[in-house]
Scaffold this active site. Structure first.
Site, PDB file in Angstrom:
ATOM      1  N   ASP A   1      -5.566  -5.364  -2.258  1.00 48.21           N
ATOM      2  CA  ASP A   1      -6.530  -5.818  -1.248  1.00 48.21           C
ATOM      3  C   ASP A   1      -5.923  -5.952   0.134  1.00 48.21           C
ATOM      4  O   ASP A   1      -4.707  -6.015   0.315  1.00 48.21           O
ATOM      5  CB  ASP A   1      -7.044  -7.205  -1.646  1.00 48.21           C
TER       6      ASP A   1
ATOM      7  N   ASP B   1       6.959  -4.382  -4.285  1.00 47.54           N
ATOM      8  CA  ASP B   1       7.264  -4.165  -2.874  1.00 47.54           C
ATOM      9  C   ASP B   1       8.674  -4.726  -2.627  1.00 47.54           C
ATOM     10  O   ASP B   1       9.663  -4.042  -2.878  1.00 47.54           O
ATOM     11  CB  ASP B   1       6.169  -4.827  -2.033  1.00 47.54           C
TER      12      ASP B   1
ATOM     13  N   ASP C   1       0.264  -4.909  -9.757  1.00 49.55           N
ATOM     14  CA  ASP C   1      -0.212  -3.750  -9.014  1.00 49.55           C
ATOM     15  C   ASP C   1       0.928  -2.995  -8.346  1.00 49.55           C
ATOM     16  O   ASP C   1       1.013  -1.778  -8.420  1.00 49.55           O
ATOM     17  CB  ASP C   1      -1.270  -4.172  -7.965  1.00 49.55           C
TER      18      ASP C   1
ATOM     19  N   ARG D   1     -10.545  -4.147  -3.109  1.00 46.33           N
ATOM     20  CA  ARG D   1      -9.973  -4.113  -4.465  1.00 46.33           C
ATOM     21  C   ARG D   1     -10.736  -3.167  -5.387  1.00 46.33           C
ATOM     22  O   ARG D   1     -10.197  -2.659  -6.364  1.00 46.33           O
ATOM     23  CB  ARG D   1     -10.019  -5.516  -5.102  1.00 46.33           C
TER      24      ARG D   1
ATOM     25  N   GLY E   1      -4.109  -8.903  -8.059  1.00 45.54           N
ATOM     26  CA  GLY E   1      -3.918  -7.481  -7.820  1.00 45.54           C
ATOM     27  C   GLY E   1      -3.923  -6.600  -9.064  1.00 45.54           C
ATOM     28  O   GLY E   1      -4.246  -5.419  -8.990  1.00 45.54           O
TER      29      GLY E   1
ATOM     30  N   LYS F   1       7.030   0.625  -3.886  1.00 37.63           N
ATOM     31  CA  LYS F   1       7.235   1.061  -2.497  1.00 37.63           C
ATOM     32  C   LYS F   1       8.707   1.377  -2.315  1.00 37.63           C
ATOM     33  O   LYS F   1       9.569   0.549  -2.595  1.00 37.63           O
ATOM     34  CB  LYS F   1       6.841  -0.076  -1.539  1.00 37.63           C
TER      35      LYS F   1
ATOM     36  N   PHE G   1       0.959   0.149   4.032  1.00 34.46           N
ATOM     37  CA  PHE G   1       0.108  -0.852   3.402  1.00 34.46           C
ATOM     38  C   PHE G   1      -1.055  -0.153   2.709  1.00 34.46           C
ATOM     39  O   PHE G   1      -1.833   0.564   3.339  1.00 34.46           O
ATOM     40  CB  PHE G   1      -0.407  -1.868   4.417  1.00 34.46           C
ATOM     41  N   VAL G   2      -1.159  -0.356   1.384  1.00 36.45           N
ATOM     42  CA  VAL G   2      -2.182   0.353   0.615  1.00 36.45           C
ATOM     43  C   VAL G   2      -3.203  -0.616   0.019  1.00 36.45           C
ATOM     44  O   VAL G   2      -2.910  -1.802  -0.203  1.00 36.45           O
ATOM     45  CB  VAL G   2      -1.543   1.190  -0.516  1.00 36.45           C
TER      46      VAL G   2
HETATM   47  P1  IMP Z   1       6.549  -8.288  -3.530  1.00 39.52           P
HETATM   48  O1  IMP Z   1       6.737  -9.703  -3.975  1.00 39.52           O
HETATM   49  O2  IMP Z   1       7.029  -8.055  -2.127  1.00 39.52           O
HETATM   50  O3  IMP Z   1       7.083  -7.252  -4.492  1.00 39.52           O
HETATM   51  O4  IMP Z   1       5.003  -8.054  -3.379  1.00 39.52           O
HETATM   52  C1  IMP Z   1       4.218  -7.960  -4.453  1.00 39.52           C
HETATM   53  C2  IMP Z   1       2.818  -8.419  -4.132  1.00 39.52           C
HETATM   54  O5  IMP Z   1       2.458  -8.274  -2.745  1.00 39.52           O
HETATM   55  C3  IMP Z   1       1.921  -7.496  -4.894  1.00 39.52           C
HETATM   56  O6  IMP Z   1       1.600  -8.069  -6.143  1.00 39.52           O
HETATM   57  C4  IMP Z   1       0.721  -7.352  -3.992  1.00 39.52           C
HETATM   58  O7  IMP Z   1      -0.224  -8.341  -4.325  1.00 39.52           O
HETATM   59  C5  IMP Z   1       1.227  -7.613  -2.598  1.00 39.52           C
HETATM   60  N1  IMP Z   1       1.447  -6.354  -1.841  1.00 39.52           N
HETATM   61  C6  IMP Z   1       2.613  -5.768  -1.529  1.00 39.52           C
HETATM   62  N2  IMP Z   1       2.436  -4.628  -0.853  1.00 39.52           N
HETATM   63  C7  IMP Z   1       1.099  -4.478  -0.724  1.00 39.52           C
HETATM   64  C8  IMP Z   1       0.267  -3.450  -0.117  1.00 39.52           C
HETATM   65  O8  IMP Z   1       0.705  -2.429   0.425  1.00 39.52           O
HETATM   66  N3  IMP Z   1      -1.079  -3.673  -0.192  1.00 39.52           N
HETATM   67  C9  IMP Z   1      -1.619  -4.771  -0.795  1.00 39.52           C
HETATM   68  N4  IMP Z   1      -0.887  -5.721  -1.387  1.00 39.52           N
HETATM   69  C10 IMP Z   1       0.464  -5.580  -1.342  1.00 39.52           C
HETATM   70 MG    MG Z   2      -0.135  -9.264  -6.371  1.00 42.04          MG
END
Ligand code: IMP
Ligand code: MG
Length: 172
Positions: free
Chosen positions: A152, A96, A93, A158, A38, A124, A145-146
């Site tokens: 992606d 979340d 990227d 991407r 990402g 987010k 979701f972006v």
């Molecule tokens: P986390 O571990 O929940 O913080 O998620 C982080 C990873 O999930 C990021 O590095 C992204 O690859 C993926 N991700 C989280 N939200 C999104 C979204 O809205 N679109 C695409 N990928 C996401």
């Molecule tokens: Mg990622």
């Protein structure tokens, strides 16, 4: 799909991030670790603006099993450069739930870097499930979701130069 952050706003945001990083680290050398896949586009744009002594490496993290629902988080650090005694900046990227960055930070701390910080393009709002926060975050976005600028959906989108919200009709 609906554009959330257009190309010029993304560019200006990345320029701001670069200036902040330079002012915080200069003149110290820095190791940038991009979280694949990402961070690909952000990494490429950011490093070309960092007028610092930098090394660049990558670490692989994947949690999505094709879709918008998380699967098991797998981290592969086999191709990461040596970081013992180095100042490390993780670049991803989006923040979340935070589990990805939290797990990567824990994993690389074992290798005894001099410092570890993290930078993300997007955070987010209201989603974090961990104690840590990214040290640098360019934009805060609602819980949608972006895609684009590295992000992606099933490895598509991407390459978009902007950030767009994927709407229900786009989810095949
Ligand atoms: P986390 O571990 O929940 O913080 O998620 C982080 C990873 O999930 C990021 O590095 C992204 O690859 C993926 N991700 C989280 N939200 C999104 C979204 O809205 N679109 C695409 N990928 C996401
Ligand atoms: Mg990622």
């Amino acid at each position: 799909m609906r554009v959330l952050i257009d190309e010029s706003a993304v560019r200006q945001g990345v320029e701001r991030l670069a200036r902040e990083i330079i002012s915080d680290y200069e003149p110290r050398p820095l190791t940038i670790l991009g979280v694949m896949t990402g961070s690909l586009v952000l990494l490429a744009d950011l490093i070309r603006q960092l007028d610092l002594q930098i090394r660049v490496g990558v670490i692989q993290a994947s949690s999505y099993r094709g879709g918008t629902v998380r699967g098991e988080l797998v981290i592969d650090d086999r191709w990461m450069p040596e970081i013992e005694g180095h100042e490390v900046l993780l670049v991803d990227d989006i923040f979340d739930t935070g589990h990805t960055l939290d797990k990567i930070v824990k994993r690389i701390r074992v290798r005894q870097p001099k410092s570890i910080r993290s930078a993300v393009l997007l955070t987010k709002l209201g989603r974090s499930e961990v104690q840590i926060k990214p040290d640098y975050s360019v934009f805060e976005i609602p819980d949608e979701f972006v895609v684009g600028y590295g992000l992606d959906y099933q490895d598509e989108y991407r390459h978009l130069p902007h950030i767009a919200v994927l709407e229900a009709a786009d989810l095949a």
